[in-house]
Design an enzyme around this catalytic site. Structure first.
Site, mmCIF file in Angstrom:
data_model
loop_
_atom_site.group_PDB
_atom_site.id
_atom_site.type_symbol
_atom_site.label_atom_id
_atom_site.label_comp_id
_atom_site.label_asym_id
_atom_site.label_seq_id
_atom_site.Cartn_x
_atom_site.Cartn_y
_atom_site.Cartn_z
ATOM 1 N N ASP A 188 0.827 -1.198 0.000
ATOM 2 C CA ASP A 188 0.000 0.000 0.000
ATOM 3 C C ASP A 188 0.867 1.258 0.000
ATOM 4 O O ASP A 188 1.884 1.326 0.694
ATOM 5 C CB ASP A 188 -0.874 -0.024 1.269
ATOM 6 C CG ASP A 188 -1.868 1.119 1.328
ATOM 7 O OD1 ASP A 188 -2.856 1.078 0.573
ATOM 8 O OD2 ASP A 188 -1.646 2.064 2.120
ATOM 9 N N GLU A 225 1.983 -0.436 -4.931
ATOM 10 C CA GLU A 225 0.938 0.460 -5.391
ATOM 11 C C GLU A 225 1.524 1.843 -5.656
ATOM 12 O O GLU A 225 1.766 2.612 -4.735
ATOM 13 C CB GLU A 225 -0.199 0.551 -4.362
ATOM 14 C CG GLU A 225 -1.412 1.219 -4.943
ATOM 15 C CD GLU A 225 -2.007 2.268 -4.056
ATOM 16 O OE1 GLU A 225 -3.126 2.706 -4.326
ATOM 17 O OE2 GLU A 225 -1.358 2.669 -3.071
HETATM 18 C C1 LM2 Z 1 -3.971 3.561 -0.298
HETATM 19 N N1 LM2 Z 1 -3.107 3.343 -1.179
HETATM 20 O O1 LM2 Z 1 -2.007 4.053 -1.295
HETATM 21 C C2 LM2 Z 1 -5.198 2.762 -0.200
HETATM 22 O O2 LM2 Z 1 -5.407 1.997 -1.388
HETATM 23 C C3 LM2 Z 1 -6.335 3.668 0.117
HETATM 24 O O3 LM2 Z 1 -7.542 2.956 0.143
HETATM 25 C C4 LM2 Z 1 -6.055 4.357 1.446
HETATM 26 O O4 LM2 Z 1 -7.019 5.375 1.717
HETATM 27 C C5 LM2 Z 1 -4.717 5.084 1.435
HETATM 28 N N2 LM2 Z 1 -3.745 4.570 0.540
HETATM 29 C C6 LM2 Z 1 -4.111 5.042 2.825
HETATM 30 O O5 LM2 Z 1 -3.696 3.741 3.128
HETATM 31 C C7 LM2 Z 1 -8.174 4.984 2.434
HETATM 32 C C8 LM2 Z 1 -9.305 5.963 2.153
HETATM 33 C C9 LM2 Z 1 -9.085 7.290 2.845
HETATM 34 C C10 LM2 Z 1 -8.902 7.060 4.315
HETATM 35 C C11 LM2 Z 1 -7.654 6.185 4.461
HETATM 36 C C12 LM2 Z 1 -7.297 5.891 5.897
HETATM 37 O O6 LM2 Z 1 -9.379 6.162 0.722
HETATM 38 O O7 LM2 Z 1 -10.256 8.112 2.636
HETATM 39 O O8 LM2 Z 1 -8.737 8.286 4.992
HETATM 40 O O9 LM2 Z 1 -7.892 4.910 3.815
HETATM 41 O O10 LM2 Z 1 -8.352 5.241 6.563
HETATM 42 C C13 LM2 Z 1 -9.612 8.483 6.107
HETATM 43 C C14 LM2 Z 1 -10.557 9.676 5.887
HETATM 44 C C15 LM2 Z 1 -9.740 10.969 5.755
HETATM 45 C C16 LM2 Z 1 -8.895 11.169 7.012
HETATM 46 C C17 LM2 Z 1 -8.017 9.932 7.221
HETATM 47 C C18 LM2 Z 1 -7.189 10.014 8.513
HETATM 48 O O11 LM2 Z 1 -11.329 9.429 4.724
HETATM 49 O O12 LM2 Z 1 -10.638 12.058 5.596
HETATM 50 O O13 LM2 Z 1 -8.050 12.311 6.812
HETATM 51 O O14 LM2 Z 1 -8.836 8.756 7.294
HETATM 52 O O15 LM2 Z 1 -8.017 10.012 9.643
HETATM 53 C C19 LM2 Z 1 -8.122 13.331 7.815
#
Ligand code: LM2
Ligand code: CA
Length: 474
Positions: A188, A225
């Site tokens: 990741d 990735e």
């Molecule tokens: C990736 N690849 O590089 C993953 O495929 C992707 O799904 C991940 O994002 C990202 N990197 C981090 O591993 C997902 C999602 C985000 C989410 C993060 C962390 O797309 O929206 O972020 O996982 O759970 C979320 C909130 C965001 C917040 C963050 C931290 O949506 O608004 O930012 O958590 O609390 C303040």
């Protein structure tokens, strides 16, 4: 570390997104093994912070490297790997080590581990402030490699992989999975780590565990990735010398074409000539768990006819290591995976027609898709030959003399007598039907002595593809 170590006669990886370990083990034995799938990409195995609404993305916020998640326990994980390997299906783990969690008050993990996220303290590993890029900065400039790699991605506390201590924790975490019998890793956020650090970490991995039917001296498969559509400072070519890389342009270009923006005929030289990575370095896919909910230009299960055409093309074409997305139904970005009222993940139910219920889409169980996995196996080690197109969006090609596929991306019928390359005989179109008790439940294709056949893909039919191969003769 680009070799997948698939079992002979198996090909195609499926991402069983958010599935439980026990369900994956069952799926390997009852479906994936018998159908000839090569492997499964599983959701992250490390303990993650619990986010109140339980979105899927909480799993991308590690709180420790213990294997307790909503997918199951360490014992359940080990048991799954053992059962899948015995069924001829390899396991690839999605590993998250660019970062830990974002800021959460009273952070608690899926295994009960706590952390002081504001203080960058993760006793479950343990990591402290010293192990991170600290004080933190935010990623806000994709033209600056140091900003992309040393700052926080959406507020996720960014580990410093140049530190020996951090490397050691990561290597131990990965090697425990190797001991359990996994065949490799999806790394990741690799773009957010320095290539030299990754190279060092991967070089310290153990050889695959010979007790799980791997050859001796086999190295773990690594797919990093790296999202590179062009136009940024960081390139996929910084990573592909020491491991495979996700080829995001693949699904982008195919979706773009099937959406009507570029005629399919141009795919005659699909591959490196398009600016894609060398084939053996590329993991290819139409959609992944991020693009299917975050990128409106990418085809997904929601536009099922076009999507099945895209996946059929991918599986029929020899370029790259193919990965199939297997989703749960969702309306919004944050939507939960199928779960009960207290947040336990639900198991998929299996319908009489082999499809799934309980909120699971199971694209890999759609006939048009699993039959193309069989096609890919039947066509193993052959090239694209005898390409035909109508000058627009109707195309056809052979894979040696093992298989033939035609796709109708035009807004009118395809009706043509075409050279199919396969030996004369009667074939079952594996898109419209199955071969059951020597009878085809779909279209039958008669290949004459000149290896030609009349091919018909009317616009009003369920599918825009026809495919025959030597493993499905009536
Ligand atoms: C990736 N690849 O590089 C993953 O495929 C992707 O799904 C991940 O994002 C990202 N990197 C981090 O591993 C997902 C999602 C985000 C989410 C993060 C962390 O797309 O929206 O972020 O996982 O759970 C979320 C909130 C965001 C917040 C963050 C931290 O949506 O608004 O930012 O958590 O609390 C303040
Ligand atoms: Ca980083």
């Amino acid at each position: 570390q680009k070799e997948l170590h698939y079992v002979p006669g198996h090909d195609g990886m499926v991402h069983l997104f958010e599935w439980k370990w026990h369900d994956i083990a069952d799926e390997c034995e009852r479906f994936l093994g018998p159908m000839g799938f090569g492997g499964v990409q599983v959701s992250p195995i490390q303990e993650n912070v619990i986010v109140g609404s339980r979105p899927w993305w909480e799993r991308y916020q590690p709180i420790s490297y213990k294997w307790y998640t909503r997918s199951g326990t360490p014992d359940e994980f080990r048991e799954m790997v053992r059962r899948c390997n015995n069924a001829g299906v390899r396991i690839y783990v999605d590993v998250v080590f660019n970062h830990m969690t974002g800021d959460h008050d009273n952070a608690k993990g899926t295994g009960g581990t706590t952390a002081d996220t504001h203080g960058f303290s993760y006793p479950g590993v343990p990591y402290s402030q010293y192990d991170f890029h600290y004080p933190p900065c935010a990623i806000n400039n994709y033209q600056d490699p140091a900003n992309v790699r040393n700052c926080e991605l959406v507020g996720l506390h960014d580990l410093d992989q140049s530190k020996e201590y951090v490397r050691e924790k990561i290597v131990n975490f990965l090697n425990e999975a190797v001991d359990a019998g996994v065949a490799g890793f999806r790394v990741d956020a690799a773009k957010h780590m320095w290539p030299e650090d990754l190279k060092t970490i991967f070089s310290r991995l153990k050889n695959l565990n010979p007790e799980h039917h791997f050859p001796s001296d086999a190295r773990p498969y690594i797919v990093q990735e790296v999202i590179d559509y062009g136009g940024e400072a960081i390139s996929k070519y910084e990573y592909n010398s020491f491991g495979a890389v996700t080829e995001f342009r693949y699904g982008m270009e195919i979706s773009n074409s099937l959406n009507g923006n570029n005629p399919l005929k141009w795919f005659v030289n699909w591959g490196e000539a398009w600016g894609l990575l060398p084939s053996q370095d590329a993991l290819v896919f139409i959609d992944n768990h991020d693009t299917q909910r975050g990128n409106p230009n990418i085809l997904t299960y929601k536009s099922s006819k076009l999507y099945k055409m895209a996946v059929a093309f991918m599986l029929a074409h020899p370029y790259g290591t193919a990965r199939i997305m297997s989703s749960f139904k969702f309306d919004t970005f944050d939507a939960n995976p199928p779960q009960d009222s207290v947040g336990n993940l639900l198991s998929p139910t299996i319908n009489p027609d082999d499809t799934c219920g309980n909120g699971w889409v199971c694209e890999h169980r759609w006939r048009q898709i699993y039959n193309m996995v069989r096609f890919r196996n039947a066509a193993n080690n052959t090239d694209v030959n005898n390409w035909w197109d109508n000058g627009q969006n109707q195309i056809a090609f052979c894979r040696g003399n093992a298989g033939f596929i035609a796709i109708n991306g035009d807004k009118y019928d395809l009706k043509q007598t075409l050279f199919t390359c396969v030996e004369p005989g009667t074939y079952c179109d594996v898109i419209s039907g199955n071969l059951e008790n020597n009878k085809c439940t779909g279209k039958v294709v008669t290949v004459d002595q000149d290896r030609k056949a009349y091919i018909e893909i009317p616009l009003n039919q369920e599918d825009g593809v026809l495919a025959i191969h030597r493993g499905a003769k009536v």
